[in-house]
Scaffold this motif. Structure first.
Motif, PDB file in Angstrom:
ATOM      1  N   MET A 143      76.025  -8.653 -68.757  1.00  0.00           N
ATOM      2  CA  MET A 143      76.294  -9.863 -69.533  1.00  0.00           C
ATOM      3  C   MET A 143      75.136 -10.147 -70.488  1.00  0.00           C
ATOM      4  N   SER A 144      75.448 -10.440 -71.728  1.00  0.00           N
ATOM      5  CA  SER A 144      74.424 -10.784 -72.710  1.00  0.00           C
ATOM      6  C   SER A 144      73.793 -12.124 -72.377  1.00  0.00           C
ATOM      7  N   LEU A 145      72.517 -12.287 -72.720  1.00  0.00           N
ATOM      8  CA  LEU A 145      71.877 -13.580 -72.511  1.00  0.00           C
ATOM      9  C   LEU A 145      72.489 -14.629 -73.433  1.00  0.00           C
ATOM     10  N   LEU A 146      72.748 -14.233 -74.674  1.00  0.00           N
ATOM     11  CA  LEU A 146      73.353 -15.143 -75.646  1.00  0.00           C
ATOM     12  C   LEU A 146      74.536 -14.458 -76.310  1.00  0.00           C
ATOM     13  N   THR A 147      75.655 -15.167 -76.395  1.00  0.00           N
ATOM     14  CA  THR A 147      76.839 -14.657 -77.085  1.00  0.00           C
ATOM     15  C   THR A 147      77.349 -15.715 -78.043  1.00  0.00           C
ATOM     16  N   ILE A 148      77.485 -15.340 -79.299  1.00  0.00           N
ATOM     17  CA  ILE A 148      78.011 -16.217 -80.344  1.00  0.00           C
ATOM     18  C   ILE A 148      79.333 -15.624 -80.801  1.00  0.00           C
ATOM     19  N   GLU A 149      80.392 -16.414 -80.742  1.00  0.00           N
ATOM     20  CA  GLU A 149      81.717 -15.903 -81.077  1.00  0.00           C
ATOM     21  C   GLU A 149      82.384 -16.783 -82.136  1.00  0.00           C
ATOM     22  N   GLY A 150      82.588 -16.210 -83.310  1.00  0.00           N
ATOM     23  CA  GLY A 150      83.366 -16.861 -84.355  1.00  0.00           C
ATOM     24  C   GLY A 150      82.858 -18.217 -84.784  1.00  0.00           C
ATOM     25  N   VAL A 151      81.552 -18.362 -84.916  1.00  0.00           N
ATOM     26  CA  VAL A 151      80.971 -19.676 -85.219  1.00  0.00           C
ATOM     27  C   VAL A 151      81.058 -20.004 -86.705  1.00  0.00           C
ATOM     28  N   TRP A 152      81.608 -21.170 -86.972  1.00  0.00           N
ATOM     29  CA  TRP A 152      81.684 -21.738 -88.326  1.00  0.00           C
ATOM     30  C   TRP A 152      80.907 -23.041 -88.356  1.00  0.00           C
ATOM     31  N   LYS A 153      80.222 -23.293 -89.476  1.00  0.00           N
ATOM     32  CA  LYS A 153      79.563 -24.567 -89.700  1.00  0.00           C
ATOM     33  C   LYS A 153      79.763 -24.976 -91.144  1.00  0.00           C
ATOM     34  N   LEU A 208      71.799 -26.271 -80.512  1.00  0.00           N
ATOM     35  CA  LEU A 208      72.645 -27.469 -80.460  1.00  0.00           C
ATOM     36  C   LEU A 208      72.068 -28.643 -81.242  1.00  0.00           C
ATOM     37  N   LEU A 209      71.191 -28.331 -82.209  1.00  0.00           N
ATOM     38  CA  LEU A 209      70.749 -29.362 -83.145  1.00  0.00           C
ATOM     39  C   LEU A 209      71.811 -29.623 -84.191  1.00  0.00           C
ATOM     40  N   GLU A 210      72.739 -28.674 -84.340  1.00  0.00           N
ATOM     41  CA  GLU A 210      73.914 -28.825 -85.183  1.00  0.00           C
ATOM     42  C   GLU A 210      75.149 -28.573 -84.325  1.00  0.00           C
ATOM     43  N   THR A 211      76.199 -29.308 -84.609  1.00  0.00           N
ATOM     44  CA  THR A 211      77.468 -29.114 -83.908  1.00  0.00           C
ATOM     45  C   THR A 211      78.300 -28.084 -84.666  1.00  0.00           C
ATOM     46  N   VAL A 212      78.771 -27.072 -83.953  1.00  0.00           N
ATOM     47  CA  VAL A 212      79.593 -26.069 -84.626  1.00  0.00           C
ATOM     48  C   VAL A 212      80.977 -26.643 -84.888  1.00  0.00           C
ATOM     49  N   ASP A 213      81.570 -26.229 -86.001  1.00  0.00           N
ATOM     50  CA  ASP A 213      82.912 -26.703 -86.355  1.00  0.00           C
ATOM     51  C   ASP A 213      84.002 -25.847 -85.749  1.00  0.00           C
ATOM     52  N   ASP A 214      83.675 -24.611 -85.441  1.00  0.00           N
ATOM     53  CA  ASP A 214      84.617 -23.727 -84.762  1.00  0.00           C
ATOM     54  C   ASP A 214      83.812 -22.614 -84.099  1.00  0.00           C
ATOM     55  N   GLY A 215      84.395 -22.013 -83.077  1.00  0.00           N
ATOM     56  CA  GLY A 215      83.709 -20.946 -82.361  1.00  0.00           C
ATOM     57  C   GLY A 215      83.009 -21.453 -81.120  1.00  0.00           C
ATOM     58  N   VAL A 216      82.439 -20.538 -80.361  1.00  0.00           N
ATOM     59  CA  VAL A 216      81.768 -20.885 -79.107  1.00  0.00           C
ATOM     60  C   VAL A 216      80.446 -20.137 -78.992  1.00  0.00           C
ATOM     61  N   ILE A 217      79.537 -20.729 -78.228  1.00  0.00           N
ATOM     62  CA  ILE A 217      78.249 -20.104 -77.934  1.00  0.00           C
ATOM     63  C   ILE A 217      78.039 -20.149 -76.427  1.00  0.00           C
ATOM     64  N   TYR A 218      77.695 -18.986 -75.869  1.00  0.00           N
ATOM     65  CA  TYR A 218      77.421 -18.887 -74.442  1.00  0.00           C
ATOM     66  C   TYR A 218      75.943 -18.556 -74.244  1.00  0.00           C
ATOM     67  N   LEU A 219      75.312 -19.247 -73.318  1.00  0.00           N
ATOM     68  CA  LEU A 219      73.938 -18.947 -72.922  1.00  0.00           C
ATOM     69  C   LEU A 219      73.953 -18.558 -71.455  1.00  0.00           C
ATOM     70  N   ASP A 220      73.622 -17.305 -71.203  1.00  0.00           N
ATOM     71  CA  ASP A 220      73.619 -16.782 -69.835  1.00  0.00           C
ATOM     72  C   ASP A 220      74.952 -17.052 -69.134  1.00  0.00           C
ATOM     73  N   GLY A 221      76.036 -16.879 -69.886  1.00  0.00           N
ATOM     74  CA  GLY A 221      77.375 -17.018 -69.328  1.00  0.00           C
ATOM     75  C   GLY A 221      77.957 -18.414 -69.375  1.00  0.00           C
ATOM     76  N   ASP A 222      77.145 -19.418 -69.697  1.00  0.00           N
ATOM     77  CA  ASP A 222      77.626 -20.798 -69.764  1.00  0.00           C
ATOM     78  C   ASP A 222      77.967 -21.171 -71.198  1.00  0.00           C
ATOM     79  N   GLU A 223      79.138 -21.747 -71.401  1.00  0.00           N
ATOM     80  CA  GLU A 223      79.521 -22.178 -72.749  1.00  0.00           C
ATOM     81  C   GLU A 223      78.807 -23.475 -73.087  1.00  0.00           C
ATOM     82  N   ILE A 224      77.789 -23.374 -73.923  1.00  0.00           N
ATOM     83  CA  ILE A 224      76.978 -24.555 -74.223  1.00  0.00           C
ATOM     84  C   ILE A 224      77.563 -25.394 -75.351  1.00  0.00           C
ATOM     85  N   THR A 225      78.559 -24.868 -76.071  1.00  0.00           N
ATOM     86  CA  THR A 225      79.186 -25.641 -77.148  1.00  0.00           C
ATOM     87  C   THR A 225      80.341 -26.499 -76.645  1.00  0.00           C
ATOM     88  N   ASP A 226      80.657 -26.421 -75.376  1.00  0.00           N
ATOM     89  CA  ASP A 226      81.671 -27.295 -74.786  1.00  0.00           C
ATOM     90  C   ASP A 226      81.205 -28.743 -74.922  1.00  0.00           C
TER      91      ASP A 226
END
Length: 247
Positions: free
Chosen positions: A1-11, A51-69
């Motif tokens: 598992m990647s430490l950080l995963t960014i998927e389809g992030v739009w801002k 998380l200083l900016e809110t993403v408009d679409d997409g998700v970010i996982y840190l160590d498997g946890d979705e932090i953009t929820d």
């Protein structure tokens, strides 16, 4: 598992897309350099990860946890990361030691004695042991930036985000800040950094990512990106940067 995963992030800002569907994964102990022209989205991407900016679409996982929820405690997620900007952002009325121990004591509830012990160990590790009692205005720019990096390290982050940490420094002071980043890499710290220092990027990175107009256009090893980039825009950017260095 990647430490950080960014998927389809739009801002988006005011109807303008600054990040456009960015995908990126970062493995533990990997150093990723983000390169690209000013306004390409590099700093915004780091701010979204922190998380200083809110993403408009997409998700970010840190160590498997979705932090953009939206249900996630952003402050709790940030405690697992350290971020350093080009501006030092040290508190001018506090000593170096107090700057470094503030977050461990107030946010992580570490006792003052333990926080100061660990802070002094970090200062000694990076050649600033004699500056613990100094105030920021008594330090050089390079020393202030090193203190800012140490302050971020004091919270024991699993991921460090470094945003153009040498761009506000005189050329003579850049070397000492780059040395601390080399030390972090040698110690296995996972890092994402934005930089205009192409030579340093080539030396320090495991992976180089070129952003153009909010798109992660190309990703590869330093050798591949700097000697045989696939994308015409990558070649054009690198040519312009290298040409400007010769002027």
């Amino acid at each position: 598992m990647s430490l950080l995963t960014i998927e389809g992030v739009w801002k988006n800002y005011h109807g303008h897309s600054v990040l456009r569907g960015v995908d990126l994964s970062v493995e533990a102990h990997e150093v990723v350099c983000l390169i690209g022209a000013s306004g390409s989205g590099k700093s915004t991407l780091l701010r979204c990860v922190n998380l200083l900016e809110t993403v408009d679409d997409g998700v970010i996982y840190l160590d498997g946890d979705e932090i953009t929820d939206v249900r996630v405690d952003a402050d709790e997620a940030r405690r697992r990361m350290g971020i350093v900007f080009q501006a030092f952002n040290l508190f001018p009325h506090m000593t170096v030691l107090d700057n470094i121990t503030l977050a461990p004591r107030k946010v992580h509830r570490v006792g003052r004695g333990q926080a100061e012990k660990e802070a002094r160990e970090l200062l000694a590790r990076f050649g600033l042991a004699d500056k613990a009692g100094a105030y920021p205005d008594r330090l050089s720019g390079g020393q202030q930036q090193r203190v800012a990096i140490i302050r971020a390290l004091a919270t024991r982050p699993s991921l460090m985000l470094l945003d153009e940490v040498t761009s506000a420094l005189d050329p003579a002071l850049v070397k000492e800040v780059l040395e601390i980043i080399r030390e972090l890499k040698a110690g296995g710290m996972t890092m994402i950094l934005t930089t205009h220092e192409m030579g340093f990027c080539r030396e320090i990175a495991d992976t180089v990512c070129f952003l153009d107009g909010g798109v992660l256009l190309e990703r590869g090893t330093p050798e591949q990106i700097f000697t045989d980039p696939r994308e015409p825009r990558t070649r054009e950017f690198l040519r312009s940067v290298l040409d400007s260095r010769r002027l």
